[in-house]
Each structure stands twice: as C-alpha cells, then as structure tokens.
Design an enzyme around this catalytic site. Structure first.
Site, mmCIF file in Angstrom:
data_model
loop_
_atom_site.group_PDB
_atom_site.id
_atom_site.type_symbol
_atom_site.label_atom_id
_atom_site.label_comp_id
_atom_site.label_asym_id
_atom_site.label_seq_id
_atom_site.Cartn_x
_atom_site.Cartn_y
_atom_site.Cartn_z
ATOM 1 N N GLU A 5 0.986 -1.173 -0.118
ATOM 2 C CA GLU A 5 0.195 -0.024 -0.073
ATOM 3 C C GLU A 5 0.883 1.268 0.088
ATOM 4 O O GLU A 5 1.561 1.484 0.805
ATOM 5 C CB GLU A 5 -0.848 -0.130 1.125
ATOM 6 N N CYS A 14 -2.200 9.068 3.214
ATOM 7 C CA CYS A 14 -2.169 8.394 1.829
ATOM 8 C C CYS A 14 -3.435 8.941 0.785
ATOM 9 O O CYS A 14 -3.007 8.735 -0.464
ATOM 10 C CB CYS A 14 -1.799 6.690 1.782
HETATM 11 P P1 NAP Z 1 8.557 4.960 4.383
HETATM 12 O O1 NAP Z 1 9.624 5.977 4.320
HETATM 13 O O2 NAP Z 1 8.186 4.368 2.957
HETATM 14 O O3 NAP Z 1 8.435 3.884 5.560
HETATM 15 C C1 NAP Z 1 7.295 3.043 5.731
HETATM 16 C C2 NAP Z 1 7.968 1.793 6.708
HETATM 17 O O4 NAP Z 1 9.102 1.158 5.678
HETATM 18 C C3 NAP Z 1 8.739 2.410 7.866
HETATM 19 O O5 NAP Z 1 8.262 1.399 8.952
HETATM 20 C C4 NAP Z 1 10.172 2.239 7.697
HETATM 21 O O6 NAP Z 1 10.860 2.066 8.769
HETATM 22 C C5 NAP Z 1 10.132 1.054 6.830
HETATM 23 N N1 NAP Z 1 11.256 0.931 5.613
HETATM 24 C C6 NAP Z 1 11.802 2.100 5.082
HETATM 25 N N2 NAP Z 1 13.017 1.418 4.276
HETATM 26 C C7 NAP Z 1 12.973 0.126 4.538
HETATM 27 C C8 NAP Z 1 13.391 -0.810 3.841
HETATM 28 N N3 NAP Z 1 14.399 -0.705 2.903
HETATM 29 N N4 NAP Z 1 13.338 -2.175 4.422
HETATM 30 C C9 NAP Z 1 12.425 -2.371 5.234
HETATM 31 N N5 NAP Z 1 11.769 -1.417 5.772
HETATM 32 C C10 NAP Z 1 11.859 -0.067 5.332
HETATM 33 O O7 NAP Z 1 6.933 5.841 4.557
HETATM 34 P P2 NAP Z 1 6.644 6.759 5.819
HETATM 35 O O8 NAP Z 1 7.277 8.065 5.446
HETATM 36 O O9 NAP Z 1 6.665 6.157 6.892
HETATM 37 O O10 NAP Z 1 5.189 7.074 5.441
HETATM 38 C C11 NAP Z 1 4.707 7.949 4.506
HETATM 39 C C12 NAP Z 1 4.113 7.391 3.266
HETATM 40 O O11 NAP Z 1 3.371 6.094 3.387
HETATM 41 C C13 NAP Z 1 3.687 8.313 2.272
HETATM 42 O O12 NAP Z 1 4.057 8.221 1.011
HETATM 43 C C14 NAP Z 1 2.246 7.806 2.189
HETATM 44 O O13 NAP Z 1 1.467 8.097 1.033
HETATM 45 C C15 NAP Z 1 2.518 6.361 2.415
HETATM 46 N N6 NAP Z 1 1.080 5.724 2.978
HETATM 47 C C16 NAP Z 1 0.471 4.977 2.292
HETATM 48 C C17 NAP Z 1 -0.707 4.335 2.835
HETATM 49 C C18 NAP Z 1 -1.769 3.445 2.019
HETATM 50 O O14 NAP Z 1 -2.385 2.686 2.613
HETATM 51 N N7 NAP Z 1 -1.405 3.211 0.640
HETATM 52 C C19 NAP Z 1 -1.132 4.507 4.135
HETATM 53 C C20 NAP Z 1 -0.215 5.357 4.813
HETATM 54 C C21 NAP Z 1 0.660 5.986 4.249
HETATM 55 P P3 NAP Z 1 12.422 2.296 8.804
HETATM 56 O O15 NAP Z 1 12.498 3.824 8.757
HETATM 57 O O16 NAP Z 1 12.643 1.916 10.438
HETATM 58 O O17 NAP Z 1 13.112 1.695 7.959
#
Ligand code: NAP
Length: 705
Positions: free
Chosen positions: A263, A302
């Site tokens: 997602e 999101c």
């Molecule tokens: P993110 O930077 O992509 O991080 C999401 C999760 O992934 C975090 O727990 C992060 O934890 C982990 N992560 C990052 N790199 C990783 C890797 N290489 N391997 C494993 N895990 C990894 O996103 P965010 O900044 O938290 O959230 C905002 C984004 O989420 C926005 O773009 C939003 O649109 C999207 N979102 C989508 C939905 C949906 O339902 N489609 C819902 C909510 C948010 P670590 O930093 O500890 O690695």
C-alpha cells in the site's frame, strides 16, 4: 533541539516477553509540536530468526486451536477492551502531532476495523478452519468425482511494515484480518510513531485476549527480519512508493516467494463536474472535501487529495474558495491546545521534506495560495507564536496554468499541500486523473448522472476506490480520505498494486486457495460440509431410502446433529383445485396458474402449473416435525431454483440433508443449512435450495438456576 535528556528506548515484544537492546543508543523521536525528545528507537541485536520461529510454531499452534469464529470474537473483545483505554492512546497520539479529529481516524478507526472484521468474519465465514471458496464443480458424469476451492490459513507469518502516519489504524487493519485468518503477526512500526503502536500492543497483551505468539512487535528496523521470510509468509507494507520499490527488489520477495502486499503513496484526484458551478451545493461540498483532506493529519494521509481537477475556467475560483475555507476553519496549533483543528507534521525532517516538495512544485510553475513562512500557532498553554522546534506548516494550495506539469502528477508532498489544475472536457479530466499512474482513491463531484458515469467508468481502472459526491450524500458520506473496512483499500500502479480490507476479502487474502478434488464423501470429510452424493443417514419414508433407525433430524440438538443427517418424505399428489385455491388465496393469479390456454402457449409449460412458492410451502409441510424441539426458527432460503414444472396430477417429494452446521460462539444456538431437493414422481428434480434454520445447541434447553 529543546531537550538534552535521553529518553528510553521503545521496547519490542518478542517470544512472549518485552525486550530492549542492552547497549544501543537508538535514534531519537521527538514530540511533533514541541521538539521534546520522548523516545529512542533501536532493535539492534534482536534475534529476529527466533521471533519468526516463535510465530511459526507457538503462534500458529495457538491460533489453530481456535476456529475462525472464535478468533473473530477475540477481535471484538480486543476492540471493546481498547475502547476502555482509548483516552490513554489519544494522549500519546497528541505527541505525534495528531489532533482530536485525527485521533478519530487513527485510534477509533483502528478499533472500528477490529469490530468490522469480527462481525463480518462471524457472519460470512464458517465456524471452522477450512473455508469453501465458490461452487462445487462436478467433474464426472455420475457425480462421484468433484472439485472445489478451499482456503486455509497461510502456514507462515505476516510481517507488517507500517508508515508513520497511522500507527494504530495501519497496524490494526492488518492485524485484525490476520488474527481471524489464523496467521500470526509481527508488527514493525515506523520509528517516528512506533511508541504509540507499542502502547497499543501493550494494552492488547494486558487484556489477556491475544493468543500466545499471535502478535509480536519489533520496534526497530526490518531489514534483518525480511531475510528470514520465505514462501509461507506475507509481507504487508504500507509506506512510500520508493520504499515499496526497494522491498519489491528484496531477494526474499523477488526470488524467495514471499507474498508482498503493498500500500504505497498516491496522487489522488478530486474532479469537479462541469455542472458544479460556484452557486451549486456540489461546489460547496467539493471545496469542503478538499479542505478536509489536506488538513486532516496535517495532510499526511496516503488518501489526501493531491490533485484538484476542475473545469479550466474555474481553477482560480476553486483555489480561492478552498483557501477561504481553510482560513475560516483551520486553527493551526499544538494538538493539546483547546481550539486546535490542525496539528504539526510528524517531525522537522518531514517538514523539510514537504517544504522542499512545495518549492519544487513552485519551480514547476505552481502559484502558491497561502504563506510558506513558519506560521504562528496556538501553543498548548493557549499563547500564540512561532514554535521553532515544532513541525508546523500552513496549508498550501497551488494553481497551475499547465495541467500537464509533470511534478503535479508525480510528486507527493506528504503534508498539507494540493495542486489545482484545469481540464478542457471530460475526456481530458479522465486523462489527467490517469496521469497519477494508479491511485488509491478519487472523488467525482457532480449532480449529473451522465457526467458521473463518464468520469467514473473512465477513471475506475486507474483507481482502487471512487467516491461520487453530490448534494444527496455530501452530509452522510464517510469522505474521500477514509477507507472503510467493508470496502477494499489499495490501488493499482504507483499506489502499490495491493488490496487490503474489503470485508472478508481481507481475511481471505491471508489464506491459501487450494483446489481439492475427490469423491463427495472425501470432500465432506475434509470441509465438514455435506456434498451431494456423500453418505447420509435418512429418517422418513422407507420407499425413498428412509430408515426407522434414524430419528427425524429436527429432533436433534445442534450438538447431536451431524452433517448428512437427513429426512426423506413420501410423495404428495398435486391437484388443480389446490393450485386454484392458492391462486385465489394469495392473489397470485398469474396466467400460468389459472388459464390453461395461455399457460400452454408459454414456451415452458404444457398447461396450468403449480406456483413455485406453493411447492416450497408443501415441501415444508413434508419435512417439518411439528412438536416443540431444538429447531427454533427458519430464517430464510438460499439458492432457490425451480427446475421442472409441476402440473395437476403430478406428485412431489422432498429430501432434506443437514449440509452445514455453524454453532455460534456467542449464543446457545447456531445455524444449520439444509440441502433441500424436491423431486417429482419420475425422480426428476423439481426444485433445489438450502433451508436455513436456527437450532438450539442443547434440547431440552438446560434449565436455568
Ligand atoms: P516510508 O519511509 O516508506 O516508511 C514506511 C515503513 O517502511 C517504515 O516502517 C520504515 O521504517 C520502513 N522501511 C523503510 N525502508 C525500508 C527498507 N529498506 N526495508 C524495510 N523497511 C523499510 O514511509 P513513511 O514516511 O513512514 O510514510 C509515509 C508514506 O506512506 C507516504 O508516502 C504515504 O502516502 C504512504 N502511506 C500509504 C498508505 C496506504 O495505505 N497506501 C497509508 C499510509 C501511508 P524504517 O524507517 O525503520 O526503515
């Protein structure tokens, strides 16, 4: 930064106990509105292989001891428990920058998913561990070889990697279906808000309701976790498209067969129909929706509206109206201050990232409506001023002359930011919406059904969900940005290509679909559901296979009843007088039951035929057992089909077989579906259907007191 104190590390919950790294410093997490350090995050040194093994062994075994309904009931009880403690969650959530309104989405929304999955699971799935998916296929002429699809829980674990913006909803909307499906969860929250997820996990464990090993929490990074997953497991990711791409390339996903549910982010559109001029209720509803979507969670959603697509001559009108609405409704401030309606972004890093995104949009031709300066905000003590360490940002509405500016369709500034662009005609609006390359949700705002049909059918293939907004649903709509657990959440392409929620679909996603083939008796034994052709123990008319050794199945309480318990009746003749009397009594004087000549002219009949509902009523007369007993009520029929017409002079008989027995986990009775077949005197099938009854678990019912 304002604080120099080192905050405690957020613990992980693994292998049945709480765990914190011994020597690690961890990365700091700060209060979004004040900058105060409130926690540190690290899982350095955690034995993640043991965590996964614990889920695969202890967790799976505990869940397998329960049925789908029992696990669904735990979901409801957890929701009830969390409800009693949600004020504590609200308090903590303020620290993430979330306001009271935002808490309704994250905290109450998360609890709501637990309730819905529980209720849907118990209503729509069997009280068993094998779910039949779809109809039986008869694969041999004589019916001795059948095939069908069944669902069983995934044999591995579900690792969830969550985004920072919905630490509770994001966790619970994945945990609830996994729990009901019977798959243990390992939750890895985003570091910025993982302390809130930890508090919620702690509460759930304190409730004593969570089966052992069904829920573990890793409060640190997930890289090592992934390297232990294999084809048995699911990785459910929510976060940015960039991280989704990286995870898709992870060798365990690419080559190891790990199921990847993604997602990701999305440049969601809201399209204003040409009919929605500024004097219409649709225009007002549209402006309100855009305002709400870019300010809820300070735009860190999101599903927020990123692209506002309006008739070309209305770009400035819409931007001005949205800006005015923001000025009227939005009070930026510390979520703990009375009167705050929009809080801070999650962190100063996030603020920097959004500001730089806005600058790039301006460089790409965007005209900002609203100030980019650090805003004055309402502080927790009621005073106003700029808070240097608070991640506050005023909402920004950008208008573009060039609707095709690439960045509008590719850059997600994950904060209170939206872009307004113009379309020339409906085809152009569809084309622009599709430039998002796959989105979670879009709104189509119009009161014109033709416009709605053109736009919705045009954009549906690019979206996971489309909301049509007009004067009738403006007040009752759950809103553009709120996924509801009953409907699917997720979208194609950039949005991740995943699908979550959607009622029991969410549960089924965590089960393996397997085609099984075999004789009716074997499929009955495997699924617990009687299949036509399997042995039955029939009471009733000996001429048609009944035996005096068997008691009428309506005399058996639920605990005694077995699938295959049956009743066969004798034949009953049908007369013209009875058909005519039924027509007169009910007023159903349709010509096929009353006019010989007209009935004979009908391609399906040779003359007057009995009413289908008369046959169903007679069938009931043939199978009921009249005395008070364990059968409490008939609550309907499923799959009724009339196959062969019945004329005066014909005779009918009925066979009734206990097909599916579903004891309720919350009541002293359960549901029984009876496979019912009506035959004529030539053994041709007249009608088939399932009779649905409620049956007491014990009879006579145990006396009270
Ligand atoms: P993110 O930077 O992509 O991080 C999401 C999760 O992934 C975090 O727990 C992060 O934890 C982990 N992560 C990052 N790199 C990783 C890797 N290489 N391997 C494993 N895990 C990894 O996103 P965010 O900044 O938290 O959230 C905002 C984004 O989420 C926005 O773009 C939003 O649109 C999207 N979102 C989508 C939905 C949906 O339902 N489609 C819902 C909510 C948010 P670590 O930093 O500890 O690695």
């Amino acid at each position: 930064m304002s604080s120099t104190t080192t905050a405690p590390i957020v613990p992980s919950y693994v292998q049945g106990g709480w765990w914190t790294p011994q020597d690690a410093q961890g990365s700091p997490v700060r209060d979004a509105a004040t900058g105060e350090e409130i926690a540190r995050v690290s899982a350095d040194g955690l034995d993640v292989a043991a965590v996964i093994e614990h889920a695969r062994t202890v967790g799976h075994a505990a869940l397998a001891r329960m049925t789908l309904h029992e696990r669904a009931l735990v979901c409801k009880q957890l929701a009830q428990y969390l409800e009693t403690r949600k004020d504590e969650l609200y308090e903590l959530s303020f620290r993430t920058g979330a306001t009271k309104r935002d808490n309704m989405i994250d905290v109450d929304g998360g609890i709501g998913v637990l309730y819905t999955m529980s209720s849907k699971g118990r209503r729509e799935l069997p009280n068993a561990n094998v779910v039949i998916d779809g109809p039986v296929e008869v694969l041999s002429r004589d019916g001795s070889f059948l095939g069908e699809h069944v669902l069983t829980p995934l044999p591995g674990v579900m690792v969830q990697i969550n985004a920072f913006n919905f630490p509770l909803w994001g966790m619970l909307e994945k945990f609830a279906p996994a729990l009901v499906a019977g798959v243990p969860s390992i939750v890895k929250p985003a570091p910025q808000t993982g302390y809130l997820a930890e508090a919620c996990v702690r509460m759930m464990l304190e409730s004593g309701l969570v089966p052992e090993g069904a829920l573990q929490l890793v409060s640190g990074d997930a890289v090592d976790l992934l390297s232990h997953l294999d084809y048995r497991d699911a990785l459910a990711f929510t976060g940015s498209a960039t991280t989704a791409h990286a995870l898709r390339e992870n060798p365990r996903v690419r080559e190891g067969g790990v199921r990847f549910i993604s997602e990701a982010d999305s440049l969601n559109a809201a399209i204003l129909g040409p009919d929605a001029t500024p004097d219409t209720p649709e225009f007002a509803a549209f402006v309100t929706s855009v305002m709400v979507e870019i300010t809820a969670k300070a735009g860190q959603k999101c599903t927020a509206i990123r692209r506002v697509i309006v008739p070309r001559d209305r770009v400035e009108d819409v931007a001005r109206a949205v800006r005015e609405k923001i000025d009227q409704k939005i009070v930026l401030g510390d979520p703990r201050a009375d009167g705050t309606t929009m809080g801070a972004l999650v962190s100063l890093e996030q603020l920097d990232s959004v500001r730089s995104g806005v600058q790039r949009l301006i460089d790409a031709g965007g005209r900002p409506h609203g100030s980019l300066e650090a805003p004055e905000v309402l502080r927790a003590d009621g005073s106003r001023g700029v808070v240097e360490d608070g991640a506050f940002m005023s909402p920004v509405v950008l208008t573009f002359d060039d609707a095709d500016a690439d960045l509008v369709h590719s850059l997600e500034a994950f904060g209170p930011v939206t872009c307004v662009i113009g379309y020339s005609d409906l085809d152009d609006a569809v084309r622009l919406a599709a430039r998002g390359a796959g989105s979670l949700v879009a709104t189509v705002c119009t009161n014109d059904p033709d416009v709605a049909r053109t736009l919705v059918t045009g954009i549906a293939g690019h979206h996971g969900r489309v909301l049509t907004l007009n004067r009738e649903d403006a007040k009752t709509s759950t809103g553009h940005g709120s996924p509801v657990p009953h409907l699917v959440h997720g979208g194609p392409g950039r949005a991740g290509g995943g699908e979550e929620l959607g009622g029991v679909r969410a549960i089924k996603h965590l089960m393996q679909r397997t085609a099984i083939q075999g004789s009716p008796a074997m499929l009955t034994a495997i699924t617990g559901v009687w299949h036509k052709g399997a042995p039955k123990q029939a009471a009733g008319c000996e001429r048609f296979g009944g035996s005096p050794e068997h008691v009428h199945p309506f005399r058996k309480a639920l605990t005694e009843l077995r699938v295959g318990d049956a009743l066969v009746s004798d034949l009953r003749e049908v007369s013209l007088e009875e058909i005519s009397a039924f027509a007169t009594e009910t007023g159903d004087t349709f010509y096929a039951h009353t006019n010989e000549e007209a009935a004979a002219a009908n391609p399906f009949f040779l003359g007057i035929v009995a009413h289908g509902y008369l046959l169903v009523s007679w069938a009931a007369g043939l199978f009921v057992n009249p005395d008070p007993g364990p059968v409490l009520a008939n609550y309907g029929l499923d799959h009724l089909r009339f196959v062969t017409p019945v004329a005066a002079g014909d005779a009918i008989r009925v066979e009734l077989v206990a097909k599916r027995i579903t004891p309720r986990v919350t009541d002293e009775y359960g549901e029984v579906a009876w496979d019912t077949t009506l035959y004529n005197q030539n053994d041709e099938i007249v009608a088939t259907y399932d009779v649905l009854t409620l049956v007491a678990k014990e009879w006579p019912t145990p006396s009270v007191g």
